[in-house]
Design a protein around this motif. Structure first.
Motif, mmCIF file in Angstrom:
data_model
loop_
_atom_site.group_PDB
_atom_site.id
_atom_site.type_symbol
_atom_site.label_atom_id
_atom_site.label_comp_id
_atom_site.label_asym_id
_atom_site.label_seq_id
_atom_site.Cartn_x
_atom_site.Cartn_y
_atom_site.Cartn_z
ATOM 1 N N ALA A 34 10.976 -7.841 12.466
ATOM 2 C CA ALA A 34 11.236 -8.473 13.761
ATOM 3 C C ALA A 34 10.247 -9.605 14.017
ATOM 4 C CB ALA A 34 11.157 -7.436 14.880
ATOM 5 N N ALA A 35 8.981 -9.398 13.703
ATOM 6 C CA ALA A 35 7.971 -10.445 13.907
ATOM 7 C C ALA A 35 8.217 -11.633 12.978
ATOM 8 C CB ALA A 35 6.577 -9.866 13.688
ATOM 9 N N ILE A 36 8.605 -11.352 11.755
ATOM 10 C CA ILE A 36 8.908 -12.429 10.805
ATOM 11 C C ILE A 36 10.087 -13.254 11.308
ATOM 12 C CG2 ILE A 36 9.794 -12.890 8.468
ATOM 13 C CD1 ILE A 36 8.056 -10.377 7.605
ATOM 14 N N GLU B 4 12.590 -4.239 -0.166
ATOM 15 C CA GLU B 4 11.206 -4.015 -0.594
ATOM 16 C C GLU B 4 10.258 -4.126 0.601
ATOM 17 O OE1 GLU B 4 7.857 -5.661 -3.726
ATOM 18 O OE2 GLU B 4 9.745 -6.721 -3.565
ATOM 19 N N LEU B 5 10.488 -5.097 1.479
ATOM 20 C CA LEU B 5 9.754 -5.185 2.741
ATOM 21 C C LEU B 5 10.694 -4.584 3.772
ATOM 22 C CD1 LEU B 5 7.732 -8.213 4.061
ATOM 23 C CD2 LEU B 5 8.789 -6.526 5.550
ATOM 24 N N ALA B 6 10.421 -3.348 4.177
ATOM 25 C CA ALA B 6 11.380 -2.593 4.978
ATOM 26 C C ALA B 6 10.841 -2.152 6.336
ATOM 27 C CB ALA B 6 11.839 -1.363 4.191
ATOM 28 N N SER C 22 4.701 0.490 0.262
ATOM 29 C CA SER C 22 5.323 -0.275 1.335
ATOM 30 C C SER C 22 4.730 -1.677 1.332
ATOM 31 C CB SER C 22 5.054 0.405 2.687
ATOM 32 O OG SER C 22 5.618 -0.337 3.741
ATOM 33 N N LEU C 23 5.593 -2.673 1.339
ATOM 34 C CA LEU C 23 5.169 -4.068 1.410
ATOM 35 C C LEU C 23 5.172 -4.460 2.880
ATOM 36 C CD1 LEU C 23 4.404 -6.560 -0.272
ATOM 37 C CD2 LEU C 23 6.828 -7.166 -0.287
ATOM 38 N N GLU C 24 4.039 -4.997 3.368
ATOM 39 C CA GLU C 24 3.877 -5.210 4.804
ATOM 40 C C GLU C 24 3.029 -6.435 5.099
ATOM 41 O OE1 GLU C 24 1.866 -1.682 6.133
ATOM 42 O OE2 GLU C 24 3.509 -0.366 5.532
ATOM 43 N N LEU C 25 2.998 -6.773 6.371
ATOM 44 C CA LEU C 25 2.034 -7.732 6.880
ATOM 45 C C LEU C 25 0.693 -7.008 7.012
ATOM 46 C CD1 LEU C 25 4.164 -9.257 9.793
ATOM 47 C CD2 LEU C 25 3.857 -10.180 7.483
ATOM 48 N N PRO C 26 -0.425 -7.711 6.874
ATOM 49 C CA PRO C 26 -1.717 -7.076 7.136
ATOM 50 C C PRO C 26 -1.746 -6.572 8.583
ATOM 51 C CG PRO C 26 -2.008 -9.205 6.063
ATOM 52 C CD PRO C 26 -0.555 -9.100 6.436
ATOM 53 N N ALA C 27 -2.196 -5.327 8.776
ATOM 54 C CA ALA C 27 -2.131 -4.709 10.101
ATOM 55 C C ALA C 27 -3.100 -3.550 10.202
ATOM 56 C CB ALA C 27 -0.706 -4.227 10.379
ATOM 57 N N GLN D 62 0.837 -1.195 0.000
ATOM 58 C CA GLN D 62 0.000 0.000 0.000
ATOM 59 C C GLN D 62 0.870 1.243 0.000
ATOM 60 O OE1 GLN D 62 -2.338 0.400 3.701
ATOM 61 N NE2 GLN D 62 -1.034 -1.196 4.543
ATOM 62 N N TYR D 63 0.276 2.337 -0.402
ATOM 63 C CA TYR D 63 0.971 3.616 -0.374
ATOM 64 C C TYR D 63 1.099 4.068 1.073
ATOM 65 C CZ TYR D 63 1.959 8.564 -0.944
ATOM 66 O OH TYR D 63 2.528 9.799 -0.869
ATOM 67 N N ARG D 64 2.278 4.501 1.445
ATOM 68 C CA ARG D 64 2.528 5.059 2.775
ATOM 69 C C ARG D 64 3.074 6.472 2.588
ATOM 70 N NH1 ARG D 64 -0.459 2.558 6.420
ATOM 71 N NH2 ARG D 64 0.164 0.412 6.833
ATOM 72 N N HIS D 65 2.311 7.429 3.050
ATOM 73 C CA HIS D 65 2.652 8.819 2.788
ATOM 74 C C HIS D 65 3.962 9.244 3.460
ATOM 75 C CE1 HIS D 65 1.753 12.657 1.100
ATOM 76 N NE2 HIS D 65 1.843 13.251 2.269
ATOM 77 N N GLY D 66 4.277 8.656 4.611
ATOM 78 C CA GLY D 66 5.551 8.976 5.258
ATOM 79 C C GLY D 66 6.738 8.611 4.385
ATOM 80 N N LEU D 67 6.615 7.516 3.642
ATOM 81 C CA LEU D 67 7.663 7.090 2.711
ATOM 82 C C LEU D 67 7.541 7.756 1.350
ATOM 83 C CD1 LEU D 67 7.720 3.214 3.292
ATOM 84 C CD2 LEU D 67 9.382 4.900 4.095
#
Length: 180
Positions: free
Chosen positions: A169-171, A161-163, A71-76, A62-67
């Motif tokens: 840490a959870a992974i 890519e997943l940053a 951003s590639l992420e876990l669902p959260a 999803q788009y992350r405005h801070g970046l």
């Protein structure tokens, strides 16, 4: 034992949907003072390392405005007021991906930035997950769903890519526990 700082004054600088910004004048145990120490108060949130029956890992981009970019992420997502972390994790996984699981393992509870933020992140592993419901994104969400292998997950971390550090840490905790 370390002595907590003494708050001499506290004033709210801003209050928005997901955060309250505070400025405090604090006195340290050694007598030194900091006149403008800022803290961010925000809700706790939950995230899910979702592993399908076929051993694929469910990620979202999803788009992350801070970046200012994807951003590639876990669902959260943020926990609702009074919501238990596991309930929030189940809700977020279903809303963002449509996946559900009957096999959940706690992974990690961690501070996001202990120097300035009050919130904590609660991570869970959902095993043998299957798509069982319709996706229902919030109006601020536009997500791309990805299914990746364990090897590809680590390649995406190594490539940057997943940053998202706390997601990594959870992974790594899941890897240590033999869940991946």
């Amino acid at each position: 034992a370390l002595t907590p700082w003494h708050v001499l004054e506290r004033r709210q600088l801003a209050q928005r949907t997901f955060l309250t910004l505070w400025e405090e004048r604090v006195q340290l145990a050694n007598g030194a003072q900091i006149d403008d120490f800022c803290t961010i108060e925000s809700p706790d949130w939950a995230a899910v390392l979702c592993i399908t029956r076929e051993r694929q890992i469910v990620l979202v981009r999803q788009y992350r405005h801070g970046l200012r970019g994807p951003s590639l992420e876990l669902p959260a997502g943020a926990l609702d007021a009074g919501e238990e972390p596991l309930d929030g994790a189940r809700r977020e996984l279903g809303e963002e991906t449509g996946y559900e699981s009957n096999d959940w393992k706690p992974l990690l509870r961690a501070s996001i930035d202990p120097s300035r933020q009050t919130s904590r992140a609660h991570f869970f592993c959902a095993l043998n997950a299957e798509p069982r419901r319709a996706i229902s994104w919030d109006e601020s969400e536009e997500l791309e769903l990805l299914l990746v292998s364990r090897a590809e997950l680590f390649e995406r971390i190594e490539s940057g890519e997943l940053a998202h550090g706390i997601h990594i840490a959870a992974i790594l905790m899941a890897e240590r526990r033999g869940l991946l």
